[in-house]
Design an enzyme around this catalytic site. Sequence first.
Site, short mmCIF file in Angstrom:
data_model
loop_
_atom_site.label_atom_id
_atom_site.label_comp_id
_atom_site.label_asym_id
_atom_site.label_seq_id
_atom_site.Cartn_x
_atom_site.Cartn_y
_atom_site.Cartn_z
N TYR A 143 9.86 1.69 2.18
CA TYR A 143 10.21 1.65 0.76
C TYR A 143 11.28 0.60 0.55
O TYR A 143 12.26 0.54 1.30
CB TYR A 143 10.73 3.02 0.32
CG TYR A 143 11.11 3.10 -1.14
CD1 TYR A 143 10.15 3.01 -2.14
CD2 TYR A 143 12.44 3.27 -1.52
CE1 TYR A 143 10.50 3.09 -3.48
CE2 TYR A 143 12.81 3.35 -2.86
CZ TYR A 143 11.83 3.26 -3.84
OH TYR A 143 12.17 3.34 -5.16
N ASP A 238 15.68 -4.93 5.47
CA ASP A 238 16.13 -4.09 4.36
C ASP A 238 17.02 -3.00 4.96
O ASP A 238 16.54 -1.99 5.47
CB ASP A 238 14.93 -3.49 3.62
CG ASP A 238 15.37 -2.63 2.43
OD1 ASP A 238 16.59 -2.39 2.29
OD2 ASP A 238 14.49 -2.19 1.67
N LYS A 266 23.20 1.65 -1.37
CA LYS A 266 23.70 2.95 -0.90
C LYS A 266 25.14 2.88 -0.38
O LYS A 266 26.05 2.76 -1.19
CB LYS A 266 22.69 3.54 0.09
CG LYS A 266 21.31 3.69 -0.60
CD LYS A 266 20.31 4.58 0.06
CE LYS A 266 19.14 4.84 -0.88
NZ LYS A 266 17.88 4.22 -0.57
#
Length: 423
Positions: A143, A238, A266
Amino acid sequence: MASRSEELFAQARELIPGGVNSPVRACHNVHSTPAFIARGKGSHLFDVDGREYVDFVLSWGPMILGHAQEDVTRAVVDAAARGTSYGAPCEDEVTLARKVIEALPSVEMVRMVNSGTEATMSALRLARGYTGRSKLVKFVGCYHGHADPFLAAAGSGVATFSIPGTPGVPDVVVADTLLAPYNDLEAVRELFAREGENIAAVIVEPVAANMGLVPPVPGFLEGLREVTASCGALLIFDEVITGFRLSYAGAQGRYGITPDLTTFGKIIGGGLPVGAFGGRADIMRHIAPEGEVYQAGTLSGNPLAMAAGLATLKLLEVCDYDALEARTAAFAHELESVLREKGVPIQVHTIASMFTPYFSSKPITCFADVQGCDQALFETFYRQMREQGIYLAPSAFETGMVSFAHTDEDFARALEAAKKVVF
Ligand SMILES: *Cc1c(COP(=O)(O)O)cnc(C)c1O
């Protein structure tokens, strides 16, 4: 009688699609409704009905220091008192950029954005602008946020809701997205043999954490580095989840791989909306206004967000990641044996401060393996753990998170609760 959370959720569903501002929170596929959270402190959450939970979601990753950490809170409050946005540079942007660059040798320059989604979509635009090529290789079950080009066979909520792609994304936008199974270097080599000169970048979660937790098999990341370099494509790590979690230097520090570009989110914002992308200076200099690849943001480098990120990284720099990993591993192994004694097929993957219980006895190295897990057993486990005050992600495709604030007592409580689960 309905709980306050249930009342609020009923109201929310009239006002907000699905009652939530991000799909997985709805707890839909585990046939539950969300707890509305009133506050958090350390490793604990408290809902609006006064129930306390041991939190293994941690806002899906950011809260590695626990909730309402005092230094972070103070930094945010102090920053707020000086104004919440200027639309002009502030000193903390420079300080945070330097901190990120010092932490990761592959990152020579960095640009701040407001979310992981923005980071990955901007990194992809840069990779395409820099190489003059259009194709992207992504892995099934990884994702990378909700930007159009990544919404082909994605993990996290896209997987949870079995959305194969999504309406609203034109075929032409994902036509340049080439897919390979995670951990399958041969498949990547075949794509490069066929399309090599058109491939701008390979994007990968160096440790996949949006289909549960799937570490790279030995040689996979090294192989990606080699095949991209030899074909003039960029390798994008990522690290929105793994950055500052796998180690202070992320997954790349741990595996000793140097990607061309890295995306963050995050943890880098300490719980405020921050993302970032960075990498080789010769590539990053193609971003506007120095270069021609456009990227911008009204709230990018926001002073509150920079203060939270900076306070978080300052603390993390001196945290003992090895000790947290050892405690997480011990917990994960205990959890596995507790569940195994109940006769259910189970394996608990763990690395650094993350863990995922998979209800399957077959080896799991890619998304197809994850899909073979028993969803009904997961749902039973989730619901009964939550009833006992253990807050887990409401999906078998997510990863359990541990913070530096988790105590031995938190782990003991979770294990006691697991012992009481009836399958
Ligand atoms: C969460 C996540 C994103 C998206 O970040 P948002 O801040 O939710 O937009 C991108 N990549 C990975 C690996 C993620 O886990």
